[in-house]
Scaffold this motif. Structure first.
Motif, PDB file in Angstrom:
ATOM      1  N   PRO A  64      77.363  48.155  45.210  1.00  0.00           N
ATOM      2  CA  PRO A  64      76.235  48.932  44.675  1.00  0.00           C
ATOM      3  C   PRO A  64      76.283  50.380  45.152  1.00  0.00           C
ATOM      4  O   PRO A  64      75.646  50.759  46.129  1.00  0.00           O
ATOM      5  CB  PRO A  64      75.019  48.190  45.221  1.00  0.00           C
ATOM      6  N   PHE A  65      77.055  51.206  44.456  1.00  0.00           N
ATOM      7  CA  PHE A  65      77.254  52.610  44.813  1.00  0.00           C
ATOM      8  C   PHE A  65      75.919  53.349  44.925  1.00  0.00           C
ATOM      9  O   PHE A  65      75.701  54.130  45.848  1.00  0.00           O
ATOM     10  CB  PHE A  65      78.141  53.262  43.744  1.00  0.00           C
ATOM     11  N   HIS A  66      75.023  53.101  43.985  1.00  0.00           N
ATOM     12  CA  HIS A  66      73.739  53.805  43.956  1.00  0.00           C
ATOM     13  C   HIS A  66      72.887  53.494  45.191  1.00  0.00           C
ATOM     14  O   HIS A  66      72.128  54.332  45.647  1.00  0.00           O
ATOM     15  CB  HIS A  66      72.978  53.473  42.675  1.00  0.00           C
ATOM     16  N   CYS A  67      73.024  52.302  45.775  1.00  0.00           N
ATOM     17  CA  CYS A  67      72.266  51.965  46.993  1.00  0.00           C
ATOM     18  C   CYS A  67      72.750  52.798  48.179  1.00  0.00           C
ATOM     19  O   CYS A  67      71.946  53.290  48.968  1.00  0.00           O
ATOM     20  CB  CYS A  67      72.414  50.489  47.316  1.00  0.00           C
ATOM     21  N   GLY A  68      74.057  52.956  48.304  1.00  0.00           N
ATOM     22  CA  GLY A  68      74.600  53.765  49.389  1.00  0.00           C
ATOM     23  C   GLY A  68      74.180  55.218  49.291  1.00  0.00           C
ATOM     24  O   GLY A  68      73.828  55.851  50.294  1.00  0.00           O
ATOM     25  N   TYR A 106      71.731  57.437  52.009  1.00  0.00           N
ATOM     26  CA  TYR A 106      72.077  58.737  52.574  1.00  0.00           C
ATOM     27  C   TYR A 106      71.071  59.815  52.176  1.00  0.00           C
ATOM     28  O   TYR A 106      70.747  60.696  52.972  1.00  0.00           O
ATOM     29  CB  TYR A 106      73.491  59.143  52.161  1.00  0.00           C
ATOM     30  N   GLN A 107      70.548  59.761  50.959  1.00  0.00           N
ATOM     31  CA  GLN A 107      69.550  60.749  50.533  1.00  0.00           C
ATOM     32  C   GLN A 107      68.251  60.589  51.313  1.00  0.00           C
ATOM     33  O   GLN A 107      67.645  61.572  51.729  1.00  0.00           O
ATOM     34  CB  GLN A 107      69.297  60.622  49.024  1.00  0.00           C
ATOM     35  N   TYR A 108      67.831  59.340  51.534  1.00  0.00           N
ATOM     36  CA  TYR A 108      66.634  59.113  52.342  1.00  0.00           C
ATOM     37  C   TYR A 108      66.822  59.560  53.777  1.00  0.00           C
ATOM     38  O   TYR A 108      65.926  60.081  54.414  1.00  0.00           O
ATOM     39  CB  TYR A 108      66.199  57.650  52.300  1.00  0.00           C
ATOM     40  N   ALA A 109      68.032  59.381  54.306  1.00  0.00           N
ATOM     41  CA  ALA A 109      68.303  59.828  55.661  1.00  0.00           C
ATOM     42  C   ALA A 109      68.223  61.348  55.757  1.00  0.00           C
ATOM     43  O   ALA A 109      67.707  61.884  56.752  1.00  0.00           O
ATOM     44  CB  ALA A 109      69.695  59.350  56.101  1.00  0.00           C
ATOM     45  N   LYS A 110      68.706  62.036  54.742  1.00  0.00           N
ATOM     46  CA  LYS A 110      68.605  63.507  54.735  1.00  0.00           C
ATOM     47  C   LYS A 110      67.157  63.955  54.680  1.00  0.00           C
ATOM     48  O   LYS A 110      66.753  64.900  55.366  1.00  0.00           O
ATOM     49  CB  LYS A 110      69.361  64.079  53.531  1.00  0.00           C
TER      50      LYS A 110
END
Length: 113
Positions: free
Chosen positions: A98-102, A106-110
Protein backbone atom coordinates in the motif's frame (compact mmCIF):
# COMPACT_ATOMS: atom_id res chain seq x y z
CA UNK A 1 -7.66 -5.52 19.63
CA UNK A 2 -8.76 -4.51 16.14
CA UNK A 3 -10.82 -1.37 15.65
CA UNK A 4 -12.44 -0.86 12.23
CA UNK A 5 -11.47 2.83 11.95
CA UNK A 6 -7.80 2.53 12.92
CA UNK A 7 -6.23 -0.78 11.82
CA UNK A 8 -2.60 0.14 12.70
CA UNK A 9 -3.25 1.92 15.98
CA UNK A 10 -2.02 -1.05 18.08
CA UNK A 11 1.29 -1.08 16.18
CA UNK A 12 1.86 2.64 16.70
CA UNK A 13 1.05 2.30 20.40
CA UNK A 14 3.49 -0.61 20.83
CA UNK A 15 6.35 1.26 19.13
CA UNK A 16 5.64 4.48 21.03
CA UNK A 17 5.38 2.72 24.40
CA UNK A 18 8.67 0.88 23.85
CA UNK A 19 10.43 4.11 22.85
CA UNK A 20 9.14 5.93 25.94
CA UNK A 21 10.18 3.03 28.17
CA UNK A 22 13.66 3.15 26.62
CA UNK A 23 13.95 6.85 27.44
CA UNK A 24 13.09 6.24 31.09
CA UNK A 25 14.81 2.88 31.71
CA UNK A 26 18.37 2.34 30.45
CA UNK A 27 17.91 -1.46 30.46
CA UNK A 28 15.01 -1.15 28.01
CA UNK A 29 17.01 1.09 25.61
CA UNK A 30 18.12 -1.76 23.29
CA UNK A 31 14.52 -2.90 22.87
CA UNK A 32 13.47 0.70 22.23
CA UNK A 33 16.08 0.98 19.46
CA UNK A 34 14.80 -2.21 17.86
CA UNK A 35 11.20 -1.00 18.02
CA UNK A 36 12.24 2.31 16.45
CA UNK A 37 13.86 0.45 13.56
CA UNK A 38 10.82 -1.79 13.24
CA UNK A 39 8.48 1.20 13.04
CA UNK A 40 10.66 2.98 10.49
CA UNK A 41 11.21 -0.09 8.34
CA UNK A 42 7.50 -0.83 8.24
CA UNK A 43 6.74 2.55 6.69
CA UNK A 44 9.84 2.48 4.50
CA UNK A 45 8.97 -0.93 3.09
CA UNK A 46 5.53 0.33 2.10
CA UNK A 47 6.98 2.99 -0.20
CA UNK A 48 9.67 0.77 -1.73
CA UNK A 49 9.36 0.67 -5.52
CA UNK A 50 9.75 -2.88 -6.84
CA UNK A 51 10.03 -1.67 -10.44
CA UNK A 52 13.58 -0.50 -9.62
CA UNK A 53 14.76 -3.90 -8.41
CA UNK A 54 17.55 -5.59 -10.35
CA UNK A 55 18.38 -9.22 -11.07
CA UNK A 56 22.08 -10.07 -10.79
CA UNK A 57 23.62 -13.04 -12.59
CA UNK A 58 27.17 -14.36 -12.40
CA UNK A 59 28.49 -16.27 -15.40
CA UNK A 60 31.58 -17.30 -17.32
CA UNK A 61 29.63 -18.16 -20.47
CA UNK A 62 30.36 -15.69 -23.31
CA UNK A 63 27.11 -16.51 -25.15
CA UNK A 64 25.12 -15.64 -22.02
CA UNK A 65 26.99 -12.33 -21.79
CA UNK A 66 26.27 -11.52 -25.45
CA UNK A 67 22.59 -12.36 -25.04
CA UNK A 68 22.38 -10.17 -21.92
CA UNK A 69 24.04 -7.23 -23.66
CA UNK A 70 21.39 -7.32 -26.40
CA UNK A 71 18.50 -7.60 -23.94
CA UNK A 72 16.09 -4.70 -23.50
CA UNK A 73 16.34 -5.16 -19.74
CA UNK A 74 20.15 -4.93 -19.56
CA UNK A 75 21.39 -2.52 -16.89
CA UNK A 76 25.11 -3.06 -16.11
CA UNK A 77 27.98 -5.50 -16.51
CA UNK A 78 31.14 -5.86 -14.46
CA UNK A 79 34.07 -8.16 -15.13
CA UNK A 80 35.30 -10.04 -12.07
CA UNK A 81 38.42 -12.02 -12.92
CA UNK A 82 37.37 -14.47 -15.63
CA UNK A 83 33.63 -14.16 -14.77
CA UNK A 84 30.97 -11.51 -15.32
CA UNK A 85 28.42 -9.90 -13.04
CA UNK A 86 25.38 -8.93 -15.12
CA UNK A 87 22.64 -6.70 -13.70
CA UNK A 88 19.31 -6.43 -15.47
CA UNK A 89 15.91 -4.94 -14.72
CA UNK A 90 13.02 -7.27 -14.03
CA UNK A 91 10.61 -7.79 -16.92
CA UNK A 92 7.59 -7.22 -14.69
CA UNK A 93 6.95 -5.83 -11.22
CA UNK A 94 4.02 -6.76 -9.03
CA UNK A 95 2.78 -3.88 -6.89
CA UNK A 96 1.47 -5.51 -3.70
CA UNK A 97 2.24 -2.91 -1.04
CA UNK A 98 0.00 0.00 0.00
CA UNK A 99 2.18 2.83 -1.35
CA UNK A 100 -0.38 5.49 -0.40
CA UNK A 101 -0.29 4.41 3.28
CA UNK A 102 3.47 4.91 3.48
CA UNK A 103 3.22 8.35 1.90
CA UNK A 104 0.43 9.31 4.31
CA UNK A 105 2.53 8.24 7.32
CA UNK A 106 5.45 10.38 6.19
CA UNK A 107 3.19 13.37 5.45
CA UNK A 108 1.60 13.15 8.90
CA UNK A 109 5.03 12.94 10.46
CA UNK A 110 6.07 16.13 8.65
CA UNK A 111 2.94 17.91 9.83
CA UNK A 112 3.57 16.80 13.40
CA UNK A 113 7.15 18.11 13.32
Amino acid sequence: TYKPGKPFEWFVKEVTAARREGDVNAEAAPIADIMKLLGNSCCGKMIESPEKHLCTTYTKDETCVDRSLRSAYFEDIEEIGDAYEISSRKSSAKMTRPFHCGIAVYQYAKLRM
